[in-house]
Design a protein around this motif. Structure first.
Motif, mmCIF file in Angstrom:
data_model
loop_
_atom_site.group_PDB
_atom_site.id
_atom_site.type_symbol
_atom_site.label_atom_id
_atom_site.label_comp_id
_atom_site.label_asym_id
_atom_site.label_seq_id
_atom_site.Cartn_x
_atom_site.Cartn_y
_atom_site.Cartn_z
ATOM 1 N N LEU A 16 1.387 -9.870 -1.046
ATOM 2 C CA LEU A 16 0.773 -8.975 -0.043
ATOM 3 C C LEU A 16 0.625 -9.928 1.527
ATOM 4 O O LEU A 16 0.607 -9.301 2.383
ATOM 5 C CB LEU A 16 -0.894 -8.912 -0.360
ATOM 6 C CG LEU A 16 -1.889 -8.433 0.400
ATOM 7 C CD1 LEU A 16 -1.285 -7.160 1.118
ATOM 8 C CD2 LEU A 16 -3.091 -8.418 0.024
ATOM 9 N N SER A 19 0.690 1.795 4.012
ATOM 10 C CA SER A 19 -0.702 2.224 3.581
ATOM 11 C C SER A 19 -1.549 1.051 4.428
ATOM 12 O O SER A 19 -2.638 1.270 5.138
ATOM 13 C CB SER A 19 -1.123 1.720 2.125
ATOM 14 O OG SER A 19 -2.220 2.008 1.890
ATOM 15 N N LEU A 20 -1.133 -0.493 4.482
ATOM 16 C CA LEU A 20 -1.846 -1.281 5.478
ATOM 17 C C LEU A 20 -1.833 -0.687 6.986
ATOM 18 O O LEU A 20 -3.130 -0.792 7.713
ATOM 19 C CB LEU A 20 -1.340 -2.474 5.404
ATOM 20 C CG LEU A 20 -1.282 -3.365 3.928
ATOM 21 C CD1 LEU A 20 -0.426 -4.528 4.214
ATOM 22 C CD2 LEU A 20 -2.861 -3.743 4.011
ATOM 23 N N ILE A 44 -8.377 -7.723 4.702
ATOM 24 C CA ILE A 44 -7.481 -6.872 4.149
ATOM 25 C C ILE A 44 -7.702 -6.627 2.588
ATOM 26 O O ILE A 44 -7.889 -7.780 1.790
ATOM 27 C CB ILE A 44 -6.030 -7.312 3.982
ATOM 28 C CG1 ILE A 44 -5.511 -7.086 5.617
ATOM 29 C CG2 ILE A 44 -4.904 -6.355 3.188
ATOM 30 C CD1 ILE A 44 -4.142 -7.751 5.655
ATOM 31 N N TYR A 45 -7.781 -5.406 2.032
ATOM 32 C CA TYR A 45 -8.182 -5.024 0.594
ATOM 33 C C TYR A 45 -6.960 -4.060 0.260
ATOM 34 O O TYR A 45 -6.866 -3.020 0.808
ATOM 35 C CB TYR A 45 -9.460 -4.627 0.407
ATOM 36 C CG TYR A 45 -10.682 -5.549 1.156
ATOM 37 C CD1 TYR A 45 -11.213 -6.449 0.270
ATOM 38 C CD2 TYR A 45 -11.027 -5.071 2.341
ATOM 39 C CE1 TYR A 45 -12.282 -7.217 0.610
ATOM 40 C CE2 TYR A 45 -12.021 -6.001 2.857
ATOM 41 C CZ TYR A 45 -12.759 -7.195 1.983
ATOM 42 O OH TYR A 45 -13.714 -7.718 2.533
ATOM 43 N N VAL A 46 -6.378 -4.464 -0.877
ATOM 44 C CA VAL A 46 -5.418 -3.604 -1.603
ATOM 45 C C VAL A 46 -5.633 -3.386 -2.889
ATOM 46 O O VAL A 46 -5.936 -4.350 -3.673
ATOM 47 C CB VAL A 46 -4.116 -4.031 -1.327
ATOM 48 C CG1 VAL A 46 -3.065 -3.409 -2.138
ATOM 49 C CG2 VAL A 46 -3.686 -4.275 0.085
ATOM 50 N N VAL A 106 2.945 -0.418 -0.051
ATOM 51 C CA VAL A 106 1.791 -1.259 0.457
ATOM 52 C C VAL A 106 1.727 -1.285 2.016
ATOM 53 O O VAL A 106 0.744 -1.319 2.641
ATOM 54 C CB VAL A 106 1.959 -2.553 -0.377
ATOM 55 C CG1 VAL A 106 0.937 -3.376 0.242
ATOM 56 C CG2 VAL A 106 2.015 -2.208 -1.664
ATOM 57 N N ALA A 153 -6.236 -8.613 -3.327
ATOM 58 C CA ALA A 153 -5.243 -7.447 -3.705
ATOM 59 C C ALA A 153 -5.822 -7.377 -5.364
ATOM 60 O O ALA A 153 -5.884 -8.244 -5.982
ATOM 61 C CB ALA A 153 -3.786 -7.963 -3.888
ATOM 62 N N SER A 176 -5.405 0.840 0.524
ATOM 63 C CA SER A 176 -5.518 -0.350 1.474
ATOM 64 C C SER A 176 -6.855 0.074 2.379
ATOM 65 O O SER A 176 -6.998 1.181 2.810
ATOM 66 C CB SER A 176 -4.444 -0.371 2.247
ATOM 67 O OG SER A 176 -3.251 -0.960 1.305
ATOM 68 N N SER A 194 -4.373 2.190 7.489
ATOM 69 C CA SER A 194 -5.550 2.029 7.524
ATOM 70 C C SER A 194 -5.856 1.227 8.853
ATOM 71 O O SER A 194 -6.890 1.451 9.636
ATOM 72 C CB SER A 194 -5.854 0.896 6.288
ATOM 73 O OG SER A 194 -7.277 0.607 6.250
#
Length: 442
Positions: free
Chosen positions: A322, A364-365, A342-344, A361, A314, A300, A368
């Protein structure tokens, strides 16, 4: 005359700009409705119908045909079933023809009679690919496109395996629509299906896919076949994922992993290593693909946005899911993502639909956003509810055993977990809420 959507096969009596079935724009083409009429209708109509009782039906279980590629045999459920009708799709250049050429070459070396029907490539091109892959050249090649004539010739040859590359290039002269049209695909598939069942020939058909990633043509094409396979993967990574989405002879959603090399597609026995990179801010979770547990990383990146509507991107993960996780983190855990892009990304090019990835997920967000690393050798397994609770997932014991085998030391799991007695060495940390997980990590 009628208009057919070339993406999904939807029929309309007039031209439409947008297909009401699949939503595609400018996909309707006019085709003549020509049906193949029997020469003697009265004979067919007067033919008596034979009714059988299931208890009176006798059958013989025939051995499967092993392909020589372990990952393909796994996806098929143990090899080819005689008389099966198989459809395989994938992006252009992903390796469909390479995979089928390998199967044809390996089985031909075992003494089976293989016919490779290709209207997209010349005989010289197929010959060059066979030589490049280092395979035997005992495969029979047909470069014609008129399917009715080809079927009559095949009945004389009596092959063990027929490969049609692809269904969009063959045609029946009785139909006035062009090759690749909805009517042609439907009738050609019917003819090939009858040939496969009557002659007990394994028939593999390659299907082109649309921009949406679905196999082009009418949906009846996927209903007719026994097995539907998709070859996926990112061309730059060098590996491919073969996924079964329909299988009448084995498990569904099973995957096989291959590496693309100069010698073709090579089955990768240690496929789990492809989805673990050890990057920072990458959370690890375990998914069940068919019968196989896979440890996968999710990465993330949360960065300040200068747009009125921040991005939510995503890759390999459901964008709607997401958005739900971001809303839960904001509402229940008071994290602010309103001004953040936000990039996953799921490592390895996998497309994840398993809800057990939710916890990985989410942490991880948060990692970051706070710029704090996640603990090493830790796995996160659990589905997140809308109130922030962690819900149990299936096959938890299998997932934990896989994590232990890969050297993980801790596992965050749902609290409401009926975990049987085990001898796992990793530390199991049950949590009821996502907030508890974040408090123990950060």
């Amino acid at each position: 005359m009628a208009y057919y959507c070339q993406e999904c096969g939807y029929k309309s009596l007039k031209w439409l700009g947008r297909c009401p079935e699949c939503g595609g724009w400018n996909t309707f083409l006019e085709e003549k409705e020509s049906s193949i009429k029997p020469k003697n209708k009265s004979r067919i109509s007067n033919k008596p119908i034979k009714v059988l009782k299931l208890s009176d039906i006798k059958y013989e279980v025939k051995p499967r045909i092993l392909t020589g590629l372990s990952e393909l045999d796994l996806v098929l459920g143990g090899g080819f079933v005689p008389g099966s009708f198989i459809l395989i799709g994938g992006d252009p250049g992903i390796g469909k023809s390479t995979l089928l050429t390998q199967v044809a070459g390996v089985l031909a070396e075992k003494g089976l009679k293989i016919v490779y029907l290709s209207a997209e490539e010349s005989a010289e091109q197929v010959k060059l690919r066979v030589e490049r892959l280092g395979l035997g050249d005992e495969v029979l090649f047909i470069g014609d496109t008129e399917l009715s004539t080809i079927i009559e010739e095949l009945k004389t040859i009596k092959p063990d395996l027929l490969i049609v590359d692809s269904i969009q290039t063959v045609f029946l002269p009785e139909l006035e629509s062009p090759p690749g049209g909805v009517s042609q695909i439907r009738e050609c598939a019917n003819l090939l299906m009858r040939f496969a069942k009557e002659q007990e020939v394994v028939t593999i058909v390659v299907g082109h896919i649309t921009k949406g990633g679905l196999i082009a043509g009418p949906k009846v094409l996927e209903h007719l076949v026994d097995v539907v396979l998709y070859l996926e993967g990112e061309k730059e990574t060098g590996f491919r994922i073969l996924r079964a989405v329909k299988n009448r002879f084995g498990p569904v959603n099973e995957i096989g992993v291959f590496l693309m090399t100069s010698k073709g597609l090579v089955p990768h026995s240690q496929c789990e290593d492809l989805f673990l990179s050890g990057e920072e801010n990458a959370a690890v979770f375990c998914v069940i693909e068919g019968t196989r547990p896979l440890l996968v990383e999710v990465q993330s990146l949360v960065a300040k946005s200068f747009l009125a509507l921040p991005r939510r991107t995503a890759v390999g993960f459901d964008p709607i899911r997401l958005s739900l996780l971001v809303a839960i983190l904001e509402k229940k855990l008071n994290f602010n993502f309103s001004n953040q892009d936000i990039y996953v990304k799921i490592s390895g090019g996998l497309k994840i639909t398993d809800p057990s990835a939710d916890m990985a997920v989410a942490v991880s967000l948060v990692s970051s956003l706070l710029e704090k690393p996640l603990p090493d050798k830790t796995i996160f397994i659990g589905e997140i509810g809308l109130s922030g609770e962690i819900k149990p997932v299936r096959e938890i014991a299998l997932r934990l055993k896989e994590a232990e085998k890969k050297g993980f030391k801790r596992a965050f799991v749902p609290e409401r977990l009926n975990l049987p007695k085990h001898n796992l060495s990793l530390e199991i940390i049950p949590c009821r809420k996502l907030l508890e997980v974040c408090e123990k990590i950060f």
